[in-house]
Design a protein around this motif. Structure first.
Motif, PDB file in Angstrom:
ATOM      1  N   ASN A  35      -4.534  -3.987  -4.827  1.00  0.00           N
ATOM      2  CA  ASN A  35      -3.475  -5.225  -5.430  1.00  0.00           C
ATOM      3  C   ASN A  35      -2.378  -4.425  -4.467  1.00  0.00           C
ATOM      4  OD1 ASN A  35      -2.839  -2.920  -6.768  1.00  0.00           O
ATOM      5  ND2 ASN A  35      -3.085  -3.819  -8.675  1.00  0.00           N
ATOM      6  N   ASN A  36      -1.165  -5.279  -4.612  1.00  0.00           N
ATOM      7  CA  ASN A  36       0.048  -4.946  -4.280  1.00  0.00           C
ATOM      8  C   ASN A  36       0.464  -3.272  -4.339  1.00  0.00           C
ATOM      9  OD1 ASN A  36       0.565  -7.001  -2.784  1.00  0.00           O
ATOM     10  ND2 ASN A  36       1.486  -8.197  -4.339  1.00  0.00           N
ATOM     11  N   GLU A  37       0.312  -2.877  -5.948  1.00  0.00           N
ATOM     12  CA  GLU A  37       0.491  -1.364  -5.756  1.00  0.00           C
ATOM     13  C   GLU A  37       0.026  -0.576  -5.309  1.00  0.00           C
ATOM     14  OE1 GLU A  37       3.011  -0.417  -7.933  1.00  0.00           O
ATOM     15  OE2 GLU A  37       3.554  -2.389  -8.452  1.00  0.00           O
ATOM     16  N   ALA A  38      -1.379  -0.731  -4.856  1.00  0.00           N
ATOM     17  CA  ALA A  38      -2.290   0.189  -4.326  1.00  0.00           C
ATOM     18  C   ALA A  38      -1.819  -0.234  -2.576  1.00  0.00           C
ATOM     19  CB  ALA A  38      -3.841  -0.414  -4.317  1.00  0.00           C
ATOM     20  N   ARG A  39      -1.495  -1.369  -2.328  1.00  0.00           N
ATOM     21  CA  ARG A  39      -1.098  -1.518  -0.989  1.00  0.00           C
ATOM     22  C   ARG A  39       0.515  -0.603  -0.652  1.00  0.00           C
ATOM     23  NH1 ARG A  39      -1.582  -6.682  -0.791  1.00  0.00           N
ATOM     24  NH2 ARG A  39      -3.269  -6.683   0.675  1.00  0.00           N
ATOM     25  N   ALA A  40       1.078  -0.745  -1.775  1.00  0.00           N
ATOM     26  CA  ALA A  40       2.353   0.173  -1.535  1.00  0.00           C
ATOM     27  C   ALA A  40       2.053   1.635  -1.457  1.00  0.00           C
ATOM     28  CB  ALA A  40       3.448  -0.129  -2.681  1.00  0.00           C
ATOM     29  N   PHE A  41       1.077   1.882  -2.316  1.00  0.00           N
ATOM     30  CA  PHE A  41       0.724   3.504  -2.123  1.00  0.00           C
ATOM     31  C   PHE A  41       0.313   3.786  -0.708  1.00  0.00           C
ATOM     32  CE2 PHE A  41      -3.107   6.221  -1.792  1.00  0.00           C
ATOM     33  CZ  PHE A  41      -2.485   7.618  -2.134  1.00  0.00           C
ATOM     34  N   PHE A  42      -0.708   3.179  -0.207  1.00  0.00           N
ATOM     35  CA  PHE A  42      -1.023   3.065   1.239  1.00  0.00           C
ATOM     36  C   PHE A  42      -0.242   3.202   2.143  1.00  0.00           C
ATOM     37  CE2 PHE A  42      -5.366   2.192  -0.569  1.00  0.00           C
ATOM     38  CZ  PHE A  42      -6.091   3.385  -0.343  1.00  0.00           C
ATOM     39  N   LYS A  43       1.104   2.220   2.209  1.00  0.00           N
ATOM     40  CA  LYS A  43       1.961   2.238   2.864  1.00  0.00           C
ATOM     41  C   LYS A  43       2.978   3.296   3.124  1.00  0.00           C
ATOM     42  CE  LYS A  43       4.618  -1.290   2.477  1.00  0.00           C
ATOM     43  NZ  LYS A  43       5.351  -2.564   1.930  1.00  0.00           N
ATOM     44  N   ALA A  44       3.164   3.927   1.758  1.00  0.00           N
ATOM     45  CA  ALA A  44       3.903   5.224   1.687  1.00  0.00           C
ATOM     46  C   ALA A  44       2.999   6.316   2.382  1.00  0.00           C
ATOM     47  CB  ALA A  44       4.205   5.582   0.307  1.00  0.00           C
ATOM     48  N   TYR A  45       1.797   6.502   1.937  1.00  0.00           N
ATOM     49  CA  TYR A  45       0.744   7.495   2.258  1.00  0.00           C
ATOM     50  C   TYR A  45       0.794   7.656   3.709  1.00  0.00           C
ATOM     51  CZ  TYR A  45      -3.585  10.497   2.511  1.00  0.00           C
ATOM     52  OH  TYR A  45      -4.283  11.217   2.786  1.00  0.00           O
ATOM     53  N   TYR A  46       0.623   6.485   4.498  1.00  0.00           N
ATOM     54  CA  TYR A  46       0.453   6.496   5.926  1.00  0.00           C
ATOM     55  C   TYR A  46       1.643   6.383   6.566  1.00  0.00           C
ATOM     56  CZ  TYR A  46      -4.563   6.365   5.571  1.00  0.00           C
ATOM     57  OH  TYR A  46      -5.832   6.660   5.443  1.00  0.00           O
ATOM     58  N   GLY A  47       2.733   6.113   5.966  1.00  0.00           N
ATOM     59  CA  GLY A  47       4.122   5.760   6.472  1.00  0.00           C
ATOM     60  C   GLY A  47       4.256   4.733   7.236  1.00  0.00           C
ATOM     61  N   LEU A  48       3.736   3.702   6.831  1.00  0.00           N
ATOM     62  CA  LEU A  48       3.711   2.332   7.534  1.00  0.00           C
ATOM     63  C   LEU A  48       4.562   1.310   6.862  1.00  0.00           C
ATOM     64  CD1 LEU A  48      -0.366   1.828   7.879  1.00  0.00           C
ATOM     65  CD2 LEU A  48       1.385   2.555   9.781  1.00  0.00           C
ATOM     66  N   SER A  49       5.201   0.406   7.800  1.00  0.00           N
ATOM     67  CA  SER A  49       5.993  -0.416   7.206  1.00  0.00           C
ATOM     68  C   SER A  49       5.072  -1.962   6.455  1.00  0.00           C
ATOM     69  CB  SER A  49       6.767  -1.183   8.239  1.00  0.00           C
ATOM     70  OG  SER A  49       6.043  -1.848   9.454  1.00  0.00           O
ATOM     71  N   GLN A  50       3.765  -1.997   7.165  1.00  0.00           N
ATOM     72  CA  GLN A  50       2.792  -2.955   6.342  1.00  0.00           C
ATOM     73  C   GLN A  50       1.374  -2.267   6.335  1.00  0.00           C
ATOM     74  OE1 GLN A  50       3.047  -6.419   9.186  1.00  0.00           O
ATOM     75  NE2 GLN A  50       3.986  -7.442   7.462  1.00  0.00           N
ATOM     76  N   PHE A  51       0.831  -2.645   5.421  1.00  0.00           N
ATOM     77  CA  PHE A  51      -0.345  -2.033   5.113  1.00  0.00           C
ATOM     78  C   PHE A  51      -1.483  -3.363   4.996  1.00  0.00           C
ATOM     79  CE2 PHE A  51      -4.377  -0.489   2.964  1.00  0.00           C
ATOM     80  CZ  PHE A  51      -4.695   0.531   3.698  1.00  0.00           C
TER      81      PHE A  51
END
Length: 98
Positions: A35-51
């Motif tokens: 969901n969006n929470e997991a998406r936010a985690f992966f964005k931070a984990y990979y240092g991306l602006s979008q995931f």
């Protein structure tokens, strides 16, 4: 007449916040979902602006829920994202799209 039953048992404890997700987070018992929470985690984990989740990640999630794999963690999804090892063409679920 036969009864149709779900093969996946989804037991979520509630919404897991991105700040609470780590690579060691259990998928089944923590409330983790794509969901969006997991998406936010992966964005931070990979240092991306979008995931964007990959199809193989969703297939893995359904497999974990179907088999009730209690050992599965977020690290399994990270590994799948980094090194897609599953051949989606031969995957049984992928065959349904053809």
């Amino acid at each position: 007449m036969s009864k149709i039953e779900a093969t996946r048992k989804i037991r979520r404890k509630g919404t897991l916040k991105a700040s609470s997700i780590t690579p060691n987070t259990s998928i089944l018992s923590s409330g983790f979902s794509l969901n969006n929470e997991a998406r936010a985690f992966f964005k931070a984990y990979y240092g991306l602006s979008q995931f964007s989740f990959k199809k193989s990640m969703a297939i893995k999630m359904r497999a974990i829920e179907t088999t009730q794999d209690k050992k599965a963690t977020v690290q399994d999804l990270i590994d799948l994202y980094d090194h897609p090892y599953e051949n989606l063409v031969t995957n049984a679920e992928e065959q349904t799209y053809q």
